[in-house]
Design an enzyme around this catalytic site. Structure first.
Site, PDB file in Angstrom:
ATOM      1  N   ARG A   2       0.838  -1.206   0.000  1.00  0.00           N
ATOM      2  CA  ARG A   2       0.000   0.000   0.000  1.00  0.00           C
ATOM      3  C   ARG A   2       0.875   1.258   0.000  1.00  0.00           C
ATOM      4  NH1 ARG A   2      -4.633   1.580   4.527  1.00  0.00           N
ATOM      5  NH2 ARG A   2      -4.855   3.765   3.927  1.00  0.00           N
ATOM      6  N   ASN A  35     -10.562  -4.385  -0.505  1.00  0.00           N
ATOM      7  CA  ASN A  35     -10.573  -3.312  -1.501  1.00  0.00           C
ATOM      8  C   ASN A  35      -9.747  -3.650  -2.727  1.00  0.00           C
ATOM      9  OD1 ASN A  35     -12.192  -1.193  -0.580  1.00  0.00           O
ATOM     10  ND2 ASN A  35     -10.694  -0.660   0.991  1.00  0.00           N
ATOM     11  N   CYS A  49     -18.751  -2.282   2.103  1.00  0.00           N
ATOM     12  CA  CYS A  49     -17.898  -1.158   2.473  1.00  0.00           C
ATOM     13  C   CYS A  49     -18.531  -0.512   3.694  1.00  0.00           C
ATOM     14  CB  CYS A  49     -17.848  -0.165   1.318  1.00  0.00           C
ATOM     15  SG  CYS A  49     -16.822   1.263   1.676  1.00  0.00           S
ATOM     16  N   HIS A  98     -16.814   3.664  -3.327  1.00  0.00           N
ATOM     17  CA  HIS A  98     -15.905   4.805  -3.231  1.00  0.00           C
ATOM     18  C   HIS A  98     -16.113   5.839  -4.341  1.00  0.00           C
ATOM     19  CE1 HIS A  98     -12.866   2.782  -0.265  1.00  0.00           C
ATOM     20  NE2 HIS A  98     -14.111   2.799   0.172  1.00  0.00           N
ATOM     21  N   TYR A 154     -14.873  10.157  -1.051  1.00  0.00           N
ATOM     22  CA  TYR A 154     -13.914   9.767  -2.094  1.00  0.00           C
ATOM     23  C   TYR A 154     -14.083  10.608  -3.365  1.00  0.00           C
ATOM     24  CZ  TYR A 154     -12.023   5.896   0.546  1.00  0.00           C
ATOM     25  OH  TYR A 154     -11.371   5.150   1.501  1.00  0.00           O
TER      26      TYR A 154
END
Ligand code: G6P
Length: 435
Positions: A92, A146, A167, A197, A249
């Site tokens: 990440r 995700n 989510c 998102h 988002y």
């Protein structure tokens, strides 16, 4: 009922354990299995011990086990929860920093970062779905991994397993909105449309009455919504024109320069990327978790973005198991519920949930001003899923240039090459043909 949690060593697991304890009457879980990979053994052991203490304290009869053997965990399961991170948090950190080199957004799920995460994750989740076809073909795959929308679409299109994507953002939005309106969340109903998102609250009902127009005519409400997308210059005017609540988002698209600048500033000031901050948070969390005196979910866990995840996941399983027909906002195949988005594409929207699954409620057009962005992102998502499965660099390039946050084939190519190189060990589909 047997439940398998893949990525059982995740710092979020205590949330789930708390949820199972709270729902002991409506969810008769007999076996709960925490599964992880070898590199995650240490965390798995800590989580297992803490979960055991939590269950014991509550006098729960759930039989908790831990294993590194996925087959053993899946055998006979009724529900499989996936909450894994391929390449762990270190991957990440790369997703969040590589695009910044080219002055493009680096984010866990949005833009080039989310693209790389999808390439790493989709093949792994598909291999879990394949194992489920063999070991527990009737089980539900409840995916929280995700990018949740893309992962769920990949499963629904490429396996026979029944799956619903989850989510915590919809539940977080509803809780926040109820607080803002000073009402009981039970009195609130939102019409929620779009993608994971990248979603929009199209209409708001309080005690059954549509109050959308009334709310957007009030300055303080517009200001509140503008705050959700960062409150930058132009946010209030944008919200007043949209007359819909964009999820936070959406701010990455509407206020891209500010988001990039914030990330660059954080790095300059030594705060690092969000992944770096999460690593520090996790270190503290796991120290706490390891303490034999701890036998409940610690408050510190709420500092993670995925808070309320357990609420979303377990209330969903409750509706499937008890066939109660309650409404949940989840990720499912569109099948015409939202006009203008592909029928065979996963959307995030209100669904009626019962034993036979999550059934989207038709809501028609996307809100005015939101459709071009939503359609572009869906097109990008579908190309990304293809690339994740085929390992085709050309498809991957097309996916990246289709993403509204990339701007230009030159940048797309540089970012793609860097991401593929940085994540090579987790992207065999892109390399096996070359070697
Ligand atoms: C949100 C999203 C999750 C995401 C999380 C990141 O709430 O809905 O999908 O994973 O934030 O939180 P973190 O604490 O890892 O930055």
């Amino acid at each position: 009922m047997k439940v398998a949690i893949i990525g059982g060593g995740s710092s979020y697991t205590p949330e789930l354990i708390e949820g199972f304890i709270l729902r002991r009457d409506s969810l008769p879980v007999k076996d709960l299995v925490l599964v992880d990979i070898e590199e995650g053994q240490e965390k798995l052991d800590i989580i297992y011990e803490l979960s055991k203490r939590m269950l014991e304290k509550a006098g729960s009869k759930i039989k908790l086990t831990k294993t590194l053997d996925r087959d053993q965990a899946l055998k006979g399961a009724s529900y499989v929860l996936t909450q894994l991170r391929v390449g762990r948090i270190e991957a990440r950190a790369k997703d969040e920093s590589i695009p910044l080199k080219y002055h493009r957004l680096g984010q866990e799920t949005t833009g080039a970062g989310g693209f790389a995460k999808a390439l790493r994750t989709i093949p792994v989740i598909l291999s879990i779905a394949k194992d489920m076809e063999r070991l527990c073909p009737d089980a539900w795959l409840i995916n929280f991994t995700n990018p949740s929308g893309m992962v769920t679409e990949a499963v629904l299109k490429n396996s026979k397993i029944r799956s619903i994507g989850l989510c915590n953002a919809p539940i977080g939005l509803q809780r926040g909105l109820a607080d803002q309106l000073k009402i009981d969340p039970k009195d609130l109903y939102v019409e929620y449309v779009g993608l994971n998102h990248l979603s929009w609250t199209k209409r708001i009902f309080v005690k059954g009455r549509d109050v959308t127009e009334e709310l957007f005519s009030k300055d303080d409400f517009v200001e509140y919504v503008a705050g959700i997308i960062g409150g930058h210059k132009g946010a209030k005017e944008l919200v007043a024109a949209l007359k819909t609540i964009p999820s936070y988002y959406c701010s990455y698209f509407f206020f891209e320069d500010q988001a990039i600048q914030k990330d660059l500033d954080n790095i300059k000031e030594g705060k690092g990327t969000r992944a770096d901050q999460v690593m520090a948070l996790e270190e503290d969390l796991f120290k706490l978790y390891a303490s034999p005196d701890l036998d409940e979910k610690p408050e510190q866990l709420s500092k993670r973005g995925g808070a309320l995840y357990s609420e979303a996941a377990l209330s969903l399983i409750e509706s499937i198991h008890n066939n109660d027909g309650k409404m949940h906002i989840v990720n499912v195949m569109n099948k015409g519920a939202i006009t203008g988005l592909p029928h065979d594409g996963v959307i995030e929207t209100n669904c009626i949930v019962n034993k036979s699954g999550a059934h989207p409620i038709a809501s028609g057009q996307l809100p005015r001003g939101s459709s071009a962005l939503t359609k572009a992102v869906k097109a990008y998502e579908q190309l990304t899923i293809e690339a994740a499965i085929d390992g085709c660099r050309q498809t991957a390039l097309l996916a990246l240039v289709s993403n509204p946050l990339i701007h230009g084939a030159d940048k797309a190519l540089d970012i793609l090459n860097d991401l593929l190189k940085a994540h090579k060990p987790y992207l065999p589909q892109f390399y096996s043909k070359e070697e």
